[in-house]
Design a protein around this motif. Structure first.
Motif, PDB file in Angstrom:
ATOM      1  N   UNK A  55       0.798  -1.226   0.000  1.00 25.89           N
ATOM      2  CA  UNK A  55       0.000   0.000   0.000  1.00 25.89           C
ATOM      3  C   UNK A  55       0.831   1.277   0.000  1.00 25.89           C
ATOM      4  N   UNK A  56       1.962   1.240   0.694  1.00 24.96           N
ATOM      5  CA  UNK A  56       2.677   2.503   0.918  1.00 24.96           C
ATOM      6  C   UNK A  56       4.192   2.324   0.813  1.00 24.96           C
ATOM      7  N   UNK A  57       4.856   3.468   0.749  1.00 22.88           N
ATOM      8  CA  UNK A  57       6.291   3.511   0.998  1.00 22.88           C
ATOM      9  C   UNK A  57       6.426   4.064   2.417  1.00 22.88           C
ATOM     10  N   UNK A  58       7.101   3.335   3.286  1.00 25.96           N
ATOM     11  CA  UNK A  58       7.282   3.767   4.678  1.00 25.96           C
ATOM     12  C   UNK A  58       8.637   4.450   4.760  1.00 25.96           C
ATOM     13  N   UNK A  59       8.643   5.695   5.174  1.00 28.35           N
ATOM     14  CA  UNK A  59       9.895   6.460   5.194  1.00 28.35           C
ATOM     15  C   UNK A  59      10.396   6.599   6.625  1.00 28.35           C
ATOM     16  N   UNK A  60      11.652   6.249   6.853  1.00 27.83           N
ATOM     17  CA  UNK A  60      12.248   6.481   8.164  1.00 27.83           C
ATOM     18  C   UNK A  60      13.526   7.289   7.985  1.00 27.83           C
ATOM     19  N   UNK A  61      13.824   8.116   8.965  1.00 32.68           N
ATOM     20  CA  UNK A  61      15.060   8.907   8.952  1.00 32.68           C
ATOM     21  C   UNK A  61      15.768   8.694  10.280  1.00 32.68           C
ATOM     22  N   UNK A  62      17.037   8.368  10.212  1.00 31.00           N
ATOM     23  CA  UNK A  62      17.839   8.070  11.419  1.00 31.00           C
ATOM     24  C   UNK A  62      17.134   7.063  12.322  1.00 31.00           C
ATOM     25  N   UNK A  63      16.503   6.062  11.704  1.00 28.03           N
ATOM     26  CA  UNK A  63      15.877   4.989  12.471  1.00 28.03           C
ATOM     27  C   UNK A  63      14.474   5.316  12.956  1.00 28.03           C
ATOM     28  N   UNK A  64      13.986   6.558  12.731  1.00 33.26           N
ATOM     29  CA  UNK A  64      12.649   6.906  13.228  1.00 33.26           C
ATOM     30  C   UNK A  64      11.682   7.005  12.063  1.00 33.26           C
ATOM     31  N   UNK A  65      10.463   6.512  12.304  1.00 28.42           N
ATOM     32  CA  UNK A  65       9.452   6.563  11.257  1.00 28.42           C
ATOM     33  C   UNK A  65       9.088   8.008  10.972  1.00 28.42           C
ATOM     34  N   UNK A  66       9.145   8.429   9.710  1.00 31.82           N
ATOM     35  CA  UNK A  66       8.847   9.812   9.356  1.00 31.82           C
ATOM     36  C   UNK A  66       7.440   9.918   8.777  1.00 31.82           C
ATOM     37  N   UNK A  67       7.126   9.108   7.783  1.00 30.51           N
ATOM     38  CA  UNK A  67       5.796   9.190   7.163  1.00 30.51           C
ATOM     39  C   UNK A  67       5.560   7.970   6.274  1.00 30.51           C
ATOM     40  N   UNK A  68       4.287   7.774   5.960  1.00 31.57           N
ATOM     41  CA  UNK A  68       3.910   6.786   4.946  1.00 31.57           C
ATOM     42  C   UNK A  68       3.545   7.568   3.683  1.00 31.57           C
ATOM     43  N   UNK A  69       3.887   7.051   2.549  1.00 31.69           N
ATOM     44  CA  UNK A  69       3.543   7.715   1.288  1.00 31.69           C
ATOM     45  C   UNK A  69       2.792   6.705   0.441  1.00 31.69           C
ATOM     46  N   UNK A  70       1.494   6.990   0.209  1.00 35.57           N
ATOM     47  CA  UNK A  70       0.655   6.040  -0.538  1.00 35.57           C
ATOM     48  C   UNK A  70       1.119   5.977  -1.985  1.00 35.57           C
ATOM     49  N   UNK A  71       1.197   4.767  -2.522  1.00 32.36           N
ATOM     50  CA  UNK A  71       1.603   4.635  -3.926  1.00 32.36           C
ATOM     51  C   UNK A  71       0.619   5.381  -4.828  1.00 32.36           C
ATOM     52  N   UNK A  72       1.154   6.131  -5.769  1.00 33.75           N
ATOM     53  CA  UNK A  72       0.266   6.799  -6.737  1.00 33.75           C
ATOM     54  C   UNK A  72       0.382   6.135  -8.097  1.00 33.75           C
ATOM     55  N   UNK A  73       1.447   5.382  -8.270  1.00 28.69           N
ATOM     56  CA  UNK A  73       1.597   4.614  -9.510  1.00 28.69           C
ATOM     57  C   UNK A  73       1.923   3.185  -9.099  1.00 28.69           C
ATOM     58  N   UNK A  74       1.712   2.198  -9.976  1.00 21.61           N
ATOM     59  CA  UNK A  74       2.046   0.820  -9.611  1.00 21.61           C
ATOM     60  C   UNK A  74       3.524   0.734  -9.250  1.00 21.61           C
ATOM     61  N   UNK A  75       3.808   0.362  -7.982  1.00 20.14           N
ATOM     62  CA  UNK A  75       5.192   0.468  -7.520  1.00 20.14           C
ATOM     63  C   UNK A  75       6.138  -0.452  -8.289  1.00 20.14           C
TER      64      UNK A  75
END
Ligand code: GAL
Length: 246
Positions: A55-75
């Motif tokens: 469903x998403x790209x899960x983004x973490x920075x320095x080991x901490x969860x930053x945000x989820x980014x919902x796919x807008x195109x077929x990943x």
């Protein structure tokens, strides 16, 4: 984590093929540092760590969860990673998370990976060999006196890498049984109390090349050469860890 692909010190701006394209469960890890004067950095497919799920790209920075980014195109049509901006990049690597059941919402079981705790002990599966790279990210304790990173074999330490803050130096040594060798102390002190760091230890044929925050600060000629017997990473002392990649 099964290691799939590694780019070392890529030139920025960087475009590279993602072997096999994006897939469910794939992680892309970019390690580097933001350069002075930067106002933004962009990585079209990942920031620091992306875990791709259905469903998403899960983004973490320095080991901490930053945000989820919902796919807008077929990943699975995404096959290239680009990194640009005022940033210095040490490594870009892709690998797979161990399989875990996908559930609606975040966090998923097993993600984000638990922060490594100190004292830390990790198995270097298959032992060391030329070309093997270990990446450690952490933060030096505010009142640090010392910490160490050891690459161990069954009855000794091939590399004892020991930043000492009262002496403003990094001591390197080897121990076989009870026998400590002579210390190497030349080179700079790239660690600072209270500051984050990225430490990369590259095992080469003749030596360990050690890169801290993008600068090659030390090298250490191998004294214990059955490298494949060096199978344990141990970290202890006045430091906390955000990620360890073996
Ligand atoms: C000793 C110290 C050990 C280790 C060694 C390195 O003085 O007690 O922990 O750091 O130096 O040579």
């Amino acid at each position: 984590m099964a290691f799939l692909q590694l780019f070392h010190n890529p030139q920025i701006p960087f475009d590279g093929a993602i072997t096999g394209g994006l897939q469910d469960g794939k992680i892309i890890i970019v390690t580097g540092r933001v350069l002075p004067g930067a106002d933004s950095i962009c990585t079209r497919d990942s920031l620091e760590t992306s875990v791709i799920t259905e469903r998403t790209i899960l983004l973490t920075v320095n080991g901490c969860h930053l945000m989820d980014y919902k796919h807008r195109i077929p990943f699975n049509t995404v096959d290239t990673i680009s990194v640009g901006g005022k940033v210095e990049v040490f490594t870009i690597q892709s690998s797979f998370m161990p399989a875990f059941p996908l559930q609606p919402g975040f966090p998923y079981p097993g993600f984000p990976p638990a922060m490594p705790t100190v004292p830390y002990k990790g198995v270097i599966s298959g032992g060391l060999h030329p070309g093997r790279t270990i990446i450690i990210q952490g933060i030096v304790s505010p009142n640090a006196s010392r910490f160490h990173v050891n690459l161990d074999f069954h009855n000794g330490t091939a590399l004892h890498y020991n930043p000492r803050f009262h002496e403003n130096t990094v001591v390197r040594n080897t121990r076989v049984g009870e026998q400590l060798g002579s210390e190497e102390r030349s080179g700079g002190m790239p660690f600072h109390r209270g500051q984050p760091f990225t430490l990369i230890i590259c095992c080469e044929a003749d030596m360990f090349r050690i890169v801290v925050n993008g600068d090659q600060t030390h090298d250490y000629k191998h004294r214990y050469t059955p490298l494949q017997q060096v199978d344990t990473l141990e970290i202890s002392g006045d430091v906390s860890l955000t990620s360890v990649l073996l």
